[in-house]
Design a protein around this motif. Structure first.
Motif, PDB file in Angstrom:
ATOM      1  N   THR A  73      14.147   5.228  56.189  1.00  0.00           N
ATOM      2  CA  THR A  73      14.665   4.016  55.552  1.00  0.00           C
ATOM      3  C   THR A  73      13.640   3.417  54.600  1.00  0.00           C
ATOM      4  OG1 THR A  73      16.006   3.606  57.521  1.00  0.00           O
ATOM      5  CG2 THR A  73      15.765   1.783  55.978  1.00  0.00           C
ATOM      6  N   LEU A  74      12.384   3.371  55.014  1.00  0.00           N
ATOM      7  CA  LEU A  74      11.358   2.779  54.160  1.00  0.00           C
ATOM      8  C   LEU A  74      11.005   3.662  52.969  1.00  0.00           C
ATOM      9  CD1 LEU A  74       8.889   1.171  56.737  1.00  0.00           C
ATOM     10  CD2 LEU A  74      10.763   0.084  55.470  1.00  0.00           C
ATOM     11  N   ASN A  75      11.347   4.924  53.042  1.00  0.00           N
ATOM     12  CA  ASN A  75      11.036   5.865  51.955  1.00  0.00           C
ATOM     13  C   ASN A  75      12.317   6.468  51.389  1.00  0.00           C
ATOM     14  OD1 ASN A  75       8.028   5.837  52.119  1.00  0.00           O
ATOM     15  ND2 ASN A  75       8.502   6.438  54.212  1.00  0.00           N
ATOM     16  N   ILE A  84      12.743  -2.182  52.740  1.00  0.00           N
ATOM     17  CA  ILE A  84      12.399  -3.000  53.911  1.00  0.00           C
ATOM     18  C   ILE A  84      13.591  -3.854  54.318  1.00  0.00           C
ATOM     19  CG2 ILE A  84      10.930  -4.890  54.748  1.00  0.00           C
ATOM     20  CD1 ILE A  84       8.703  -3.725  52.864  1.00  0.00           C
ATOM     21  N   GLU A  85      14.215  -4.488  53.343  1.00  0.00           N
ATOM     22  CA  GLU A  85      15.375  -5.330  53.664  1.00  0.00           C
ATOM     23  C   GLU A  85      16.512  -4.495  54.241  1.00  0.00           C
ATOM     24  OE1 GLU A  85      18.105  -8.975  51.964  1.00  0.00           O
ATOM     25  OE2 GLU A  85      16.527  -8.163  50.690  1.00  0.00           O
ATOM     26  N   THR A  86      16.730  -3.316  53.693  1.00  0.00           N
ATOM     27  CA  THR A  86      17.768  -2.421  54.230  1.00  0.00           C
ATOM     28  C   THR A  86      17.511  -2.133  55.706  1.00  0.00           C
ATOM     29  OG1 THR A  86      18.227  -1.401  52.091  1.00  0.00           O
ATOM     30  CG2 THR A  86      18.770  -0.096  54.049  1.00  0.00           C
ATOM     31  N   PHE A  87      16.256  -1.859  56.049  1.00  0.00           N
ATOM     32  CA  PHE A  87      15.916  -1.593  57.446  1.00  0.00           C
ATOM     33  C   PHE A  87      16.306  -2.766  58.340  1.00  0.00           C
ATOM     34  CE2 PHE A  87      12.887  -2.117  60.943  1.00  0.00           C
ATOM     35  CZ  PHE A  87      13.176  -0.970  61.677  1.00  0.00           C
ATOM     36  N   PHE A  88      15.948  -3.979  57.934  1.00  0.00           N
ATOM     37  CA  PHE A  88      16.255  -5.151  58.754  1.00  0.00           C
ATOM     38  C   PHE A  88      17.752  -5.450  58.794  1.00  0.00           C
ATOM     39  CE2 PHE A  88      11.698  -5.911  58.318  1.00  0.00           C
ATOM     40  CZ  PHE A  88      11.384  -6.314  59.610  1.00  0.00           C
ATOM     41  N   GLY A 142       5.357  -1.631  47.557  1.00  0.00           N
ATOM     42  CA  GLY A 142       6.133  -2.683  46.900  1.00  0.00           C
ATOM     43  C   GLY A 142       5.290  -3.539  45.978  1.00  0.00           C
ATOM     44  N   GLN A 143       4.067  -3.819  46.380  1.00  0.00           N
ATOM     45  CA  GLN A 143       3.176  -4.572  45.497  1.00  0.00           C
ATOM     46  C   GLN A 143       2.852  -3.742  44.257  1.00  0.00           C
ATOM     47  OE1 GLN A 143       0.084  -5.573  48.359  1.00  0.00           O
ATOM     48  NE2 GLN A 143       0.935  -7.635  48.635  1.00  0.00           N
ATOM     49  N   ALA A 144       2.730  -2.435  44.419  1.00  0.00           N
ATOM     50  CA  ALA A 144       2.439  -1.558  43.281  1.00  0.00           C
ATOM     51  C   ALA A 144       3.660  -1.383  42.377  1.00  0.00           C
ATOM     52  CB  ALA A 144       1.963  -0.192  43.778  1.00  0.00           C
ATOM     53  N   ASP A 145       4.871  -1.307  42.976  1.00  0.00           N
ATOM     54  CA  ASP A 145       6.061  -1.088  42.142  1.00  0.00           C
ATOM     55  C   ASP A 145       6.664  -2.404  41.620  1.00  0.00           C
ATOM     56  OD1 ASP A 145       7.913  -2.166  44.074  1.00  0.00           O
ATOM     57  OD2 ASP A 145       8.415  -0.194  44.871  1.00  0.00           O
TER      58      ASP A 145
END
Length: 193
Positions: A73-75, A84-88, A142-145
């Motif tokens: 999910t995270l990748n 991340i939001e999808t996971f939650f 996420g900070q990088a993208d």
């Protein structure tokens, strides 16, 4: 000559996992386990040793499956914040399935067994660390993208997400209202902005 094993170990572990996950270790009786798995006492003991060893194998299967799902999910190829939001959000949706309200097996065992069982405490700590590490990597990505604008240290944000996840899981186990859980996820995601 020993009789050949007449069952699929992976399937037995999956069925046993659901018994332990839904009832907890202490409340899961041998009768419950045998009924769910279709094993005889002799097959259970010959293959897994005893209830505790079966539990440890089932818990390990849960942990591996959960980490695989988290990593996928995270990748998933989307911007990290969205992953991340999808996971939650998927976790909240899963918690509302009336046929499978178990919460998180790791959170359950953190409360039931870890306070007085050093082996379980170690496994729970390993699981929490692995989840936190996965969140840390996703946040850094996420900070990088550019999908996560918070400049807070990724590890600190991951601490927050891990604790939030476990709180959500406990609330899900307690059959909390979906709107409460969804609102919580919204606030958790806002911390990343």
């Amino acid at each position: 000559m020993a009789r050949p094993q007449e069952f699929e170990t992976t399937e037995v572990l999956r069925k046993a996992m659901y018994v332990f996950w839904s009832k907890g270790y202490e409340a899961a009786s041998l009768t419950d386990i045998l009924a769910a798995t279709g094993l005889s006492k002799s097959s259970l003991y010959a293959t897994f040793g005893d209830k505790r060893e079966l539990f440890l194998a089932a818990f390990d299967a849960y942990r591996k499956g959960r980490m695989q799902y988290l990593q996928q999910t995270l990748n998933n190829g989307q911007p990290a914040r969205q992953s991340i939001e999808t996971f939650f959000r998927q976790g909240v949706a899963h918690s509302q399935d009336k046929t499978r309200v178990y919460g998180c097996m790791t959170a359950n065992e953190a409360v039931e067994l870890a306070p007085h069982d050093a082996d379980i405490q170690r496994l729970v700590a390993e699981d929490f660390q692995a989840i936190e590490d996965a969140f840390t990597r996703a946040i850094a990505r996420g900070q990088a993208d550019g999908s996560i604008s918070s400049r807070q240290e990724p590890r600190i944000l991951a601490h927050f997400l891990l604790v939030g996840l476990q709180g959500l899981q406990v609330m899900a186990r307690a059959k909390s209202d979906r709107a409460r859980l969804e609102d919580t996820v919204t606030v958790m995601m806002a911390v990343l902005d």
